[in-house]
Design a protein around this motif. Sequence first.
Motif, PDB file in Angstrom:
ATOM      1  N   ARG A  26      -2.277  18.206  -3.781  1.00  0.00           N
ATOM      2  CA  ARG A  26      -1.190  17.384  -4.687  1.00  0.00           C
ATOM      3  C   ARG A  26      -0.604  16.717  -3.726  1.00  0.00           C
ATOM      4  NH1 ARG A  26       0.496  21.542  -9.536  1.00  0.00           N
ATOM      5  NH2 ARG A  26      -1.665  21.914 -10.426  1.00  0.00           N
ATOM      6  N   GLU A  27       0.040  17.239  -2.606  1.00  0.00           N
ATOM      7  CA  GLU A  27       0.800  16.529  -1.671  1.00  0.00           C
ATOM      8  C   GLU A  27      -0.094  15.350  -1.151  1.00  0.00           C
ATOM      9  OE1 GLU A  27       2.224  19.091   1.427  1.00  0.00           O
ATOM     10  OE2 GLU A  27       3.212  20.595  -0.360  1.00  0.00           O
ATOM     11  N   LYS A  28      -1.122  15.217  -1.237  1.00  0.00           N
ATOM     12  CA  LYS A  28      -1.825  13.954  -0.481  1.00  0.00           C
ATOM     13  C   LYS A  28      -1.679  13.033  -1.575  1.00  0.00           C
ATOM     14  CE  LYS A  28      -6.215  12.671   1.480  1.00  0.00           C
ATOM     15  NZ  LYS A  28      -7.454  12.994   1.673  1.00  0.00           N
ATOM     16  N   ILE A  29      -2.236  13.537  -2.912  1.00  0.00           N
ATOM     17  CA  ILE A  29      -2.187  12.669  -3.964  1.00  0.00           C
ATOM     18  C   ILE A  29      -0.862  12.011  -4.098  1.00  0.00           C
ATOM     19  CG2 ILE A  29      -2.485  12.528  -6.553  1.00  0.00           C
ATOM     20  CD1 ILE A  29      -4.578  14.475  -6.256  1.00  0.00           C
ATOM     21  N   LYS A  30       0.292  12.812  -4.053  1.00  0.00           N
ATOM     22  CA  LYS A  30       1.522  12.356  -4.183  1.00  0.00           C
ATOM     23  C   LYS A  30       2.028  11.286  -3.052  1.00  0.00           C
ATOM     24  CE  LYS A  30       6.614  13.672  -4.705  1.00  0.00           C
ATOM     25  NZ  LYS A  30       7.426  15.005  -4.634  1.00  0.00           N
ATOM     26  N   ALA A  31       1.670  11.430  -1.956  1.00  0.00           N
ATOM     27  CA  ALA A  31       1.810  10.562  -0.827  1.00  0.00           C
ATOM     28  C   ALA A  31       0.940   9.239  -1.072  1.00  0.00           C
ATOM     29  CB  ALA A  31       1.286  11.012   0.550  1.00  0.00           C
ATOM     30  N   LEU A  32      -0.127   9.319  -1.666  1.00  0.00           N
ATOM     31  CA  LEU A  32      -0.828   8.080  -1.839  1.00  0.00           C
ATOM     32  C   LEU A  32      -0.307   7.338  -3.183  1.00  0.00           C
ATOM     33  CD1 LEU A  32      -4.477   9.414  -1.805  1.00  0.00           C
ATOM     34  CD2 LEU A  32      -3.533   7.996  -0.445  1.00  0.00           C
ATOM     35  N   LYS A  33       0.262   8.137  -3.960  1.00  0.00           N
ATOM     36  CA  LYS A  33       0.972   7.434  -5.315  1.00  0.00           C
ATOM     37  C   LYS A  33       2.161   6.801  -4.790  1.00  0.00           C
ATOM     38  CE  LYS A  33       2.733   8.463  -9.826  1.00  0.00           C
ATOM     39  NZ  LYS A  33       2.922   9.517 -10.898  1.00  0.00           N
ATOM     40  N   VAL A  34       2.893   7.016  -3.937  1.00  0.00           N
ATOM     41  CA  VAL A  34       4.282   6.727  -3.424  1.00  0.00           C
ATOM     42  C   VAL A  34       3.961   5.582  -2.458  1.00  0.00           C
ATOM     43  CG1 VAL A  34       6.073   6.686  -1.721  1.00  0.00           C
ATOM     44  CG2 VAL A  34       5.518   8.660  -3.200  1.00  0.00           C
ATOM     45  N   ALA A  35       2.780   5.614  -1.695  1.00  0.00           N
ATOM     46  CA  ALA A  35       2.274   4.237  -1.143  1.00  0.00           C
ATOM     47  C   ALA A  35       1.782   3.177  -1.922  1.00  0.00           C
ATOM     48  CB  ALA A  35       1.098   4.659   0.022  1.00  0.00           C
ATOM     49  N   PHE A  36       0.963   3.624  -2.993  1.00  0.00           N
ATOM     50  CA  PHE A  36       0.551   2.513  -3.951  1.00  0.00           C
ATOM     51  C   PHE A  36       1.750   1.924  -4.752  1.00  0.00           C
ATOM     52  CE2 PHE A  36      -1.065   1.406  -8.122  1.00  0.00           C
ATOM     53  CZ  PHE A  36      -2.247   0.772  -7.678  1.00  0.00           C
ATOM     54  N   LEU A  37       2.810   2.856  -5.194  1.00  0.00           N
ATOM     55  CA  LEU A  37       3.717   2.311  -5.989  1.00  0.00           C
ATOM     56  C   LEU A  37       4.829   1.404  -5.078  1.00  0.00           C
ATOM     57  CD1 LEU A  37       4.890   5.488  -8.265  1.00  0.00           C
ATOM     58  CD2 LEU A  37       3.436   3.215  -8.935  1.00  0.00           C
ATOM     59  N   THR A  38       4.781   1.698  -3.862  1.00  0.00           N
ATOM     60  CA  THR A  38       5.670   1.105  -3.060  1.00  0.00           C
ATOM     61  C   THR A  38       5.224  -0.458  -2.715  1.00  0.00           C
ATOM     62  OG1 THR A  38       6.556   2.925  -1.803  1.00  0.00           O
ATOM     63  CG2 THR A  38       6.706   0.944  -0.562  1.00  0.00           C
ATOM     64  N   LYS A  39       3.892  -0.152  -2.720  1.00  0.00           N
ATOM     65  CA  LYS A  39       3.194  -1.531  -2.330  1.00  0.00           C
ATOM     66  C   LYS A  39       3.220  -2.283  -3.536  1.00  0.00           C
ATOM     67  CE  LYS A  39      -1.297  -3.622  -1.719  1.00  0.00           C
ATOM     68  NZ  LYS A  39      -2.737  -3.490  -1.936  1.00  0.00           N
ATOM     69  N   GLU A  40       2.919  -1.971  -4.705  1.00  0.00           N
ATOM     70  CA  GLU A  40       2.989  -2.652  -6.266  1.00  0.00           C
ATOM     71  C   GLU A  40       4.294  -3.370  -6.714  1.00  0.00           C
ATOM     72  OE1 GLU A  40       0.103  -3.484  -8.278  1.00  0.00           O
ATOM     73  OE2 GLU A  40      -1.021  -3.025  -6.256  1.00  0.00           O
ATOM     74  N   LEU A 128       6.058  -1.070 -12.928  1.00  0.00           N
ATOM     75  CA  LEU A 128       6.059   0.327 -12.538  1.00  0.00           C
ATOM     76  C   LEU A 128       5.177   1.450 -13.462  1.00  0.00           C
ATOM     77  CD1 LEU A 128       7.027   3.227 -10.989  1.00  0.00           C
ATOM     78  CD2 LEU A 128       8.851   3.193 -12.655  1.00  0.00           C
ATOM     79  N   HIS A 129       5.509   1.095 -14.865  1.00  0.00           N
ATOM     80  CA  HIS A 129       4.632   1.655 -15.655  1.00  0.00           C
ATOM     81  C   HIS A 129       3.249   1.352 -15.747  1.00  0.00           C
ATOM     82  CE1 HIS A 129       3.398   3.380 -19.669  1.00  0.00           C
ATOM     83  NE2 HIS A 129       3.043   2.234 -20.069  1.00  0.00           N
ATOM     84  N   VAL A 130       2.741   0.209 -15.428  1.00  0.00           N
ATOM     85  CA  VAL A 130       1.309  -0.529 -15.331  1.00  0.00           C
ATOM     86  C   VAL A 130       1.053   0.146 -14.153  1.00  0.00           C
ATOM     87  CG1 VAL A 130       0.005  -2.466 -14.938  1.00  0.00           C
ATOM     88  CG2 VAL A 130       1.785  -2.543 -16.686  1.00  0.00           C
ATOM     89  N   SER A 131       1.564   0.180 -13.046  1.00  0.00           N
ATOM     90  CA  SER A 131       1.052   0.581 -11.473  1.00  0.00           C
ATOM     91  C   SER A 131       0.600   2.082 -11.967  1.00  0.00           C
ATOM     92  CB  SER A 131       1.992   0.267 -10.661  1.00  0.00           C
ATOM     93  OG  SER A 131       2.253  -1.236 -10.566  1.00  0.00           O
ATOM     94  N   GLU A 132       1.758   2.841 -12.302  1.00  0.00           N
ATOM     95  CA  GLU A 132       1.275   4.345 -12.571  1.00  0.00           C
ATOM     96  C   GLU A 132      -0.114   4.751 -13.268  1.00  0.00           C
ATOM     97  OE1 GLU A 132       5.465   6.646 -12.865  1.00  0.00           O
ATOM     98  OE2 GLU A 132       4.949   5.488 -14.733  1.00  0.00           O
ATOM     99  N   ARG A 133      -0.342   3.583 -14.377  1.00  0.00           N
ATOM    100  CA  ARG A 133      -1.628   3.825 -15.050  1.00  0.00           C
ATOM    101  C   ARG A 133      -2.542   3.441 -14.208  1.00  0.00           C
ATOM    102  NH1 ARG A 133      -0.821   5.093 -20.452  1.00  0.00           N
ATOM    103  NH2 ARG A 133      -2.722   4.216 -21.059  1.00  0.00           N
ATOM    104  N   GLU A 134      -2.303   2.464 -13.563  1.00  0.00           N
ATOM    105  CA  GLU A 134      -3.547   1.913 -12.609  1.00  0.00           C
ATOM    106  C   GLU A 134      -3.983   3.121 -11.536  1.00  0.00           C
ATOM    107  OE1 GLU A 134      -6.397  -0.761 -11.349  1.00  0.00           O
ATOM    108  OE2 GLU A 134      -5.195  -0.812 -13.104  1.00  0.00           O
ATOM    109  N   PHE A 135      -2.839   3.600 -11.057  1.00  0.00           N
ATOM    110  CA  PHE A 135      -3.101   4.623  -9.722  1.00  0.00           C
ATOM    111  C   PHE A 135      -3.807   5.738 -10.555  1.00  0.00           C
ATOM    112  CE2 PHE A 135      -2.049   8.535  -7.521  1.00  0.00           C
ATOM    113  CZ  PHE A 135      -2.139   8.381  -6.454  1.00  0.00           C
ATOM    114  N   ALA A 136      -3.438   6.479 -11.687  1.00  0.00           N
ATOM    115  CA  ALA A 136      -4.077   7.356 -12.430  1.00  0.00           C
ATOM    116  C   ALA A 136      -5.744   7.012 -12.667  1.00  0.00           C
ATOM    117  CB  ALA A 136      -3.529   7.689 -13.551  1.00  0.00           C
TER     118      ALA A 136
END
Length: 156
Positions: A26-40, A128-136
Motif C-alpha cells: 500500500r505504501e509503495k502504491i501510495k508513493a507511485l501515486k504521489v509521483a504520478f500526480l506530481t508529474k501530471e 487531478l480528477h482525470v489523473s487519479e482515474r488514469e492512475f487507477a
Amino acid sequence: MKKYLLTLVTLLMVLHSFGQSRKESREKIKALKVAFLTKELNLSSAEAEKFWPLYNSHEEKLDTYRDKGRSEIKRKLKEVGDFDNLNEEEAKKFLKLKLDLERKTLIEKEDFFKKVSKFLSYKKIMKLHVSEREFAKKLMYKYGRGRKPKDKERKK
C-alpha cells in the motif's frame, strides 16, 4: 502440545509477515501515486506545499468511509451467511448506510475541491480528477484486473 504451540507460532508469524507485506504494498502504491500526480499536475513548489497535506487528509477520510462500508457489509454478511438470508429491514439498513457513506464522500470531495480551488486553478483540479482515474486504470492493468479479453485468450 509443543506441536500445536509450534504450529500456532508459525501461523502467527506468517500472518504477521503477510500483513507487513500488504502494508508495504500500500505504501509503495501510495508513493507511485504521489509521483504520478506530481508529474501530471506539474505543481509549483508553493502549490505542492499547500496541496499535499490537504490531499493526504482528503484521501484518509475517503479511505475511512470505504473501509467502514466494507467492514459493515462483511460483518453483517458473516452474521447472516449471504445476501439471500437478509430480511427487508436489514437490507434497508445496508442501503441507508451505503447512501450515508456516499453522501459523506460527496461532501468531503466538495470540501476538498473548495479548499484547493483557493490556490489551484479549476483546470488543475480537473486534471487531478482525470489523473487519479488514469492512475487507477494503469494500476489495474499492471496487476491484471484490467486485461483486455484478447490477452486472456492468448495465454490459454
